[in-house]
Design a protein around this motif. Structure first.
Motif, PDB file in Angstrom:
ATOM      1  N   PHE A  83       0.879  -1.621  -0.406  1.00 58.05           N
ATOM      2  CA  PHE A  83       0.121  -0.078   0.259  1.00 58.05           C
ATOM      3  C   PHE A  83       0.922   1.092   0.113  1.00 58.05           C
ATOM      4  O   PHE A  83       0.535   1.984  -0.210  1.00 58.05           O
ATOM      5  CB  PHE A  83      -0.550   0.400   1.520  1.00 58.05           C
ATOM      6  CG  PHE A  83      -1.544   1.136   0.895  1.00 58.05           C
ATOM      7  CD1 PHE A  83      -3.608   1.659   1.309  1.00 58.05           C
ATOM      8  CD2 PHE A  83      -1.204   2.704   2.569  1.00 58.05           C
ATOM      9  CE1 PHE A  83      -3.643   2.462   1.239  1.00 58.05           C
ATOM     10  CE2 PHE A  83      -1.783   3.369   2.716  1.00 58.05           C
ATOM     11  CZ  PHE A  83      -2.772   3.363   1.641  1.00 58.05           C
ATOM     12  N   HIS A 118      -4.104  -3.475  -3.256  1.00 60.13           N
ATOM     13  CA  HIS A 118      -4.068  -2.892  -2.235  1.00 60.13           C
ATOM     14  C   HIS A 118      -2.697  -1.677  -3.211  1.00 60.13           C
ATOM     15  O   HIS A 118      -2.688  -0.421  -2.196  1.00 60.13           O
ATOM     16  CB  HIS A 118      -2.684  -3.442  -0.765  1.00 60.13           C
ATOM     17  CG  HIS A 118      -3.274  -4.192  -0.794  1.00 60.13           C
ATOM     18  ND1 HIS A 118      -3.170  -6.591   0.114  1.00 60.13           N
ATOM     19  CD2 HIS A 118      -4.968  -4.335   0.077  1.00 60.13           C
ATOM     20  CE1 HIS A 118      -4.116  -6.667   0.043  1.00 60.13           C
ATOM     21  NE2 HIS A 118      -4.932  -5.351   0.459  1.00 60.13           N
ATOM     22  N   TRP A 158      -5.336   0.615  -4.052  1.00 61.07           N
ATOM     23  CA  TRP A 158      -5.713   1.604  -2.897  1.00 61.07           C
ATOM     24  C   TRP A 158      -4.482   2.845  -2.543  1.00 61.07           C
ATOM     25  O   TRP A 158      -4.943   3.911  -1.795  1.00 61.07           O
ATOM     26  CB  TRP A 158      -6.667   1.144  -1.994  1.00 61.07           C
ATOM     27  CG  TRP A 158      -7.464   0.388  -2.058  1.00 61.07           C
ATOM     28  CD1 TRP A 158      -8.014   0.419  -3.934  1.00 61.07           C
ATOM     29  CD2 TRP A 158      -7.895  -0.906  -2.174  1.00 61.07           C
ATOM     30  NE1 TRP A 158      -9.051  -0.960  -3.925  1.00 61.07           N
ATOM     31  CE2 TRP A 158      -8.930  -1.497  -2.916  1.00 61.07           C
ATOM     32  CE3 TRP A 158      -7.852  -2.233  -0.644  1.00 61.07           C
ATOM     33  CZ2 TRP A 158      -9.823  -2.193  -2.644  1.00 61.07           C
ATOM     34  CZ3 TRP A 158      -7.665  -2.037  -0.915  1.00 61.07           C
ATOM     35  CH2 TRP A 158      -9.268  -2.919  -1.389  1.00 61.07           C
ATOM     36  N   GLY A 159      -3.927   2.745  -2.738  1.00 61.40           N
ATOM     37  CA  GLY A 159      -1.992   3.215  -2.305  1.00 61.40           C
ATOM     38  C   GLY A 159      -1.858   4.868  -3.349  1.00 61.40           C
ATOM     39  O   GLY A 159      -1.692   6.010  -2.223  1.00 61.40           O
ATOM     40  N   GLY A 209      -7.132  -3.888   3.502  1.00 63.45           N
ATOM     41  CA  GLY A 209      -6.721  -2.964   2.805  1.00 63.45           C
ATOM     42  C   GLY A 209      -7.300  -1.583   3.685  1.00 63.45           C
ATOM     43  O   GLY A 209      -7.040  -0.332   3.208  1.00 63.45           O
ATOM     44  N   CYS A 218      -5.058  -0.636   5.815  1.00 62.12           N
ATOM     45  CA  CYS A 218      -3.358   0.068   5.608  1.00 62.12           C
ATOM     46  C   CYS A 218      -4.591   1.435   6.022  1.00 62.12           C
ATOM     47  O   CYS A 218      -3.296   2.305   5.925  1.00 62.12           O
ATOM     48  CB  CYS A 218      -3.780  -0.240   3.729  1.00 62.12           C
ATOM     49  SG  CYS A 218      -3.006  -1.666   3.989  1.00 62.12           S
TER      50      CYS A 218
END
Length: 372
Positions: A82, A218, A221-222, A276, A279
């Motif tokens: 992430f 991940h 989404w980061g 997620g 994170c």
């Protein structure tokens, strides 16, 4: 004087990296947890019957859970993937600002993925047997894929992230090859079949190479969070978005887990969404304490470690921590012999962690950054 020096280092980190300090703090904290040795200490204390239920609880969460169990340590790899994604928009923006073209930046991403894969292959090999399940080859597989999405609209990034999760789950659910059609059974699922076809053997702890596909969510989404942090929106708005999405993700993953078990080793959809959520929530809390509340001194301590994540990972994988432990042990065992093994082990771990930090600080001050 010391306070000013710390503030100057914090400012230097922020300006030099062109990023928000909480990003470096988040990455540094994750890397520090990996090399600190606390997990070893908790395990030793538990084996010796010391520390009671609390240390036993810490020991449990300092290791991966069994097949259907999820503990804190199971979040480390999602955190790492992430935070790489969070940094990617900043890195690309910096390269473009310096006059690099998108094509040159993409070529750089291809080269980086190649070296990550090669390094992961070497570190994951045991004799004639090799595995592609550790974090470096997993990152190599998804880094280029994520790079291609960097400049796409957010709606497309999110659509792709959930698509890879859905496709992965469908493959596990409906794979019809006999012996590999049991989605939630170790070594008898689609991921195990994929490993038998690609690398020719199974991982002894049931990890699968195909995890790179669902966990690419991940890193995507980061990227989404990285772009959010780059906007000129107020800090409060950014924080509320991260906290709310993180909490919703955790709840959604938990509820989905009632129907699709959370299994990190094959990265089921419930685990990917649940982790997620953690994170994004962790990034939001880091942003709150570092960039809003201004706890920059403690953030700088960890950020310095986060400046050289590849070095830290290689250093840890090649036994660097064990070497430092052998160097520190003769001194700590004599100076703290009055406290017994527990005190000696605790002090040794603290000393070794500090030694690792000093190495990272030395590299930072001399602008030595191990990059691929």
């Amino acid at each position: 004087m010391k306070s000013n020096q710390t503030n100057n280092v914090a400012t230097g980190l922020s300006k030099e990296q062109g990023r928000i300090l909480s990003i470096d703090f988040f990455r540094g904290l994750v890397m520090f947890i990996l090399v600190s040795g606390l997990a070893t200490l908790f395990h030793q204390m538990t084996e010796q019957g010391q520390g009671g239920t609390f240390i036993a609880w810490l020991d449990k969460h300092s290791n991966h859970g069994n097949w259907f169990e999820i503990y804190f340590w199971d979040l480390i790899q999602p955190f790492f993937m992430f935070i790489v994604g969070v940094s990617m928009p900043f890195s690309l923006s910096k390269r473009l600002t310096r006059g690099k073209s998108w094509k040159q930046s993409f070529t750089h991403a291809l080269k980086r993925s190649f070296w990550l894969l090669l390094l992961g292959f070497m570190l994951g090999s045991k004799g004639d047997t090799f595995y592609l399940t550790n974090i470096l080859p997993q990152l190599a597989f998804v880094y280029v894929f994520a790079f291609l999405l960097l400049q796409k609209d957010t709606k497309w990034q999110l659509a792709v992230s959930f698509a890879v999760i859905l496709i992965s789950d469908l493959l596990y659910q409906f794979w019809a090859v006999e012996g590999y059609n049991m989605p939630y059974t170790p070594d008898h699922n689609f991921g195990a079949w994929f490993d038998m076809v690609t690398v020719g053997h199974l991982h002894p702890d049931h990890w699968v190479t195909f995890n790179a596909v669902p966990t690419s969510a991940h890193i995507i989404w980061g990227i989404f969070i990285g772009k959010l942090l780059m906007t000129d929106w107020s800090q409060k708005k950014k924080l509320l978005i991260m906290l709310s999405i993180g909490i919703v993700g955790i709840i959604a993953g938990y509820l989905l887990g009632l129907y699709i078990p959370m299994i990190e080793r094959v990265s089921t959809s419930s685990f990917v969404i649940f982790s997620g959520g953690w994170c994004i929530l962790a990034m939001g809390l880091s942003y709150l304490f570092v960039d809003i509340f201004g706890f920059r001194k403690i953030a700088t301590f960890f950020a310095i470690v986060g400046m050289n994540p590849i070095f830290i990972y290689i250093f840890s994988s090649l036994g660097g921590k064990s070497l430092l432990t052998r160097m520190a042990r003769p001194f700590t065992s004599r100076l703290f012999s009055w406290g017994g093994d527990t005190v000696i082990n605790m002090v040794t771990i603290v000393v070794v962690a500090f030694m690792v930090w000093v190495i990272c600080y030395f590299m930072y001050k001399r602008k030595i950054f191990i990059k691929l």
